[in-house]
Design a protein around this motif. Structure first.
Motif, PDB file in Angstrom:
ATOM      1  N   UNK A  77      -9.329 -13.692 -12.203  1.00  0.00           N
ATOM      2  CA  UNK A  77      -9.522 -13.716 -13.650  1.00  0.00           C
ATOM      3  C   UNK A  77      -8.216 -13.430 -14.397  1.00  0.00           C
ATOM      4  N   UNK A  78      -7.234 -12.843 -13.701  1.00  0.00           N
ATOM      5  CA  UNK A  78      -5.913 -12.603 -14.282  1.00  0.00           C
ATOM      6  C   UNK A  78      -4.860 -13.465 -13.592  1.00  0.00           C
ATOM      7  N   UNK A  79      -5.204 -14.670 -13.228  1.00  0.00           N
ATOM      8  CA  UNK A  79      -4.399 -15.718 -12.616  1.00  0.00           C
ATOM      9  C   UNK A  79      -3.736 -15.309 -11.301  1.00  0.00           C
ATOM     10  N   UNK A  80      -4.342 -14.389 -10.570  1.00  0.00           N
ATOM     11  CA  UNK A  80      -3.820 -13.992  -9.270  1.00  0.00           C
ATOM     12  C   UNK A  80      -4.662 -14.562  -8.147  1.00  0.00           C
ATOM     13  N   UNK A  81      -4.278 -14.225  -6.947  1.00  0.00           N
ATOM     14  CA  UNK A  81      -5.003 -14.673  -5.762  1.00  0.00           C
ATOM     15  C   UNK A  81      -5.949 -13.614  -5.218  1.00  0.00           C
ATOM     16  N   UNK A  82      -6.005 -12.448  -5.834  1.00  0.00           N
ATOM     17  CA  UNK A  82      -6.870 -11.337  -5.419  1.00  0.00           C
ATOM     18  C   UNK A  82      -6.636 -10.951  -3.961  1.00  0.00           C
ATOM     19  N   UNK A  83      -5.356 -10.963  -3.556  1.00  0.00           N
ATOM     20  CA  UNK A  83      -4.979 -10.607  -2.192  1.00  0.00           C
ATOM     21  C   UNK A  83      -4.862  -9.105  -1.969  1.00  0.00           C
ATOM     22  N   UNK A  84      -4.841  -8.319  -3.063  1.00  0.00           N
ATOM     23  CA  UNK A  84      -4.612  -6.883  -2.956  1.00  0.00           C
ATOM     24  C   UNK A  84      -4.943  -6.246  -4.300  1.00  0.00           C
ATOM     25  N   UNK A  85      -4.970  -4.909  -4.348  1.00  0.00           N
ATOM     26  CA  UNK A  85      -5.181  -4.241  -5.636  1.00  0.00           C
ATOM     27  C   UNK A  85      -4.049  -4.567  -6.613  1.00  0.00           C
ATOM     28  N   UNK A  86      -4.341  -4.413  -7.894  1.00  0.00           N
ATOM     29  CA  UNK A  86      -3.323  -4.618  -8.921  1.00  0.00           C
ATOM     30  C   UNK A  86      -2.349  -3.440  -8.913  1.00  0.00           C
ATOM     31  N   UNK A  87      -1.165  -3.618  -9.492  1.00  0.00           N
ATOM     32  CA  UNK A  87      -0.239  -2.486  -9.590  1.00  0.00           C
ATOM     33  C   UNK A  87      -0.843  -1.275 -10.296  1.00  0.00           C
ATOM     34  N   UNK A  88      -1.639  -1.498 -11.359  1.00  0.00           N
ATOM     35  CA  UNK A  88      -2.226  -0.353 -12.057  1.00  0.00           C
ATOM     36  C   UNK A  88      -3.277   0.345 -11.201  1.00  0.00           C
ATOM     37  N   UNK A  89      -3.952  -0.392 -10.321  1.00  0.00           N
ATOM     38  CA  UNK A  89      -4.893   0.245  -9.388  1.00  0.00           C
ATOM     39  C   UNK A  89      -4.139   1.079  -8.358  1.00  0.00           C
ATOM     40  N   UNK A  90      -2.973   0.621  -7.939  1.00  0.00           N
ATOM     41  CA  UNK A  90      -2.130   1.437  -7.050  1.00  0.00           C
ATOM     42  C   UNK A  90      -1.745   2.749  -7.744  1.00  0.00           C
ATOM     43  N   UNK A  91      -1.485   2.680  -9.046  1.00  0.00           N
ATOM     44  CA  UNK A  91      -1.149   3.886  -9.790  1.00  0.00           C
ATOM     45  C   UNK A  91      -2.321   4.864  -9.812  1.00  0.00           C
ATOM     46  N   UNK A  92      -3.539   4.355 -10.002  1.00  0.00           N
ATOM     47  CA  UNK A  92      -4.728   5.209  -9.966  1.00  0.00           C
ATOM     48  C   UNK A  92      -4.872   5.850  -8.585  1.00  0.00           C
ATOM     49  N   UNK A  93      -4.634   5.065  -7.544  1.00  0.00           N
ATOM     50  CA  UNK A  93      -4.669   5.596  -6.177  1.00  0.00           C
ATOM     51  C   UNK A  93      -3.614   6.687  -5.999  1.00  0.00           C
ATOM     52  N   UNK A  94      -2.412   6.456  -6.504  1.00  0.00           N
ATOM     53  CA  UNK A  94      -1.337   7.443  -6.367  1.00  0.00           C
ATOM     54  C   UNK A  94      -1.727   8.758  -7.037  1.00  0.00           C
ATOM     55  N   UNK A  95      -2.346   8.681  -8.206  1.00  0.00           N
ATOM     56  CA  UNK A  95      -2.779   9.896  -8.887  1.00  0.00           C
ATOM     57  C   UNK A  95      -3.847  10.620  -8.080  1.00  0.00           C
ATOM     58  N   UNK A  96      -4.852   9.896  -7.618  1.00  0.00           N
ATOM     59  CA  UNK A  96      -5.921  10.514  -6.822  1.00  0.00           C
ATOM     60  C   UNK A  96      -5.368  11.127  -5.540  1.00  0.00           C
ATOM     61  N   UNK A  97      -4.484  10.406  -4.870  1.00  0.00           N
ATOM     62  CA  UNK A  97      -3.918  10.884  -3.605  1.00  0.00           C
ATOM     63  C   UNK A  97      -3.066  12.127  -3.807  1.00  0.00           C
ATOM     64  N   UNK A  98      -2.270  12.155  -4.866  1.00  0.00           N
ATOM     65  CA  UNK A  98      -1.398  13.302  -5.130  1.00  0.00           C
ATOM     66  C   UNK A  98      -2.228  14.537  -5.482  1.00  0.00           C
TER      67      UNK A  98
END
Length: 186
Positions: A77-98
């Protein structure tokens, strides 16, 4: 989560090593200076891959035991291939992990045995900023929320205090809530 009966291991944290590290940093503050790095390569479309391997710490170049590859992409829906999480989702993961790593270490240091730590992190974003239609809308998250469920052998107020101390000490929380200079070169 399984905990061991060894007094120096609590919540999977070697507390003897944790306290030795704290003592070493107090004795030699320069040893606490680290530089973490990631290299990134575009693959196709919005799909790209970062590799994390080398870093500087305790006065010398070091490396993880193995390299870690992290892919990022956009959904269709954001013109990607949906091969992985978005960069902003990685940021959410980084916050949760930290926050999670911090609270597990703090609980271990305080002698609290944890039986469960779960969190949900949400980020609200308005694409009118990123895509350009409204320059008054910020490009990034407007709000981020973290909701924890924590259980262990301590009263609720102690568990809440551990989560709060983790928030106060979290590097990722600090970077998200305080201005961090970022240099971009070509």
């Amino acid at each position: 989560m399984t905990t061991t009966t060894n007094d120096s291991m609590r919540n999977g944290v070697d507390t003897a090593t944790l306290f030795a590290t704290l003592d070493a940093v107090k004795a030699a503050p320069a040893a606490a200076r680290f530089q973490f790095r990631a290299t990134n390569e575009w693959l196709t479309g919005t799909h790209n891959r970062s590799t994390i391997h080398g870093f500087f710490g305790v006065g010398e170049e070091r490396a993880h035991e193995r390299a870690f590859d992290l892919d990022a992409d956009h959904p269709a829906v954001l013109v990607g291939g949906d091969n992985a999480p978005t960069p902003v989702e990685h940021l959410l993961h980084a916050l949760a992990a930290c926050l999670t790593a911090g609270l597990v270490n703090i609980a271990a240091a305080r002698g609290v045995r944890l039986t469960e730590v779960r969190s949900t992190v949400t980020g609200d974003i308005d694409l009118n900023g990123i895509l350009g239609p409204d320059p008054a809308v910020r490009n990034g998250f407007e709000r981020v929320s973290v909701r924890f469920s924590v259980a262990g052998d301590a009263p609720d107020e102690v568990l809440r205090a551990i989560v709060e101390q983790s928030r106060e000490r979290s590097a990722v929380f600090d970077m998200l809530t305080n201005h961090v200079p970022v240099d971009v070169e070509v």
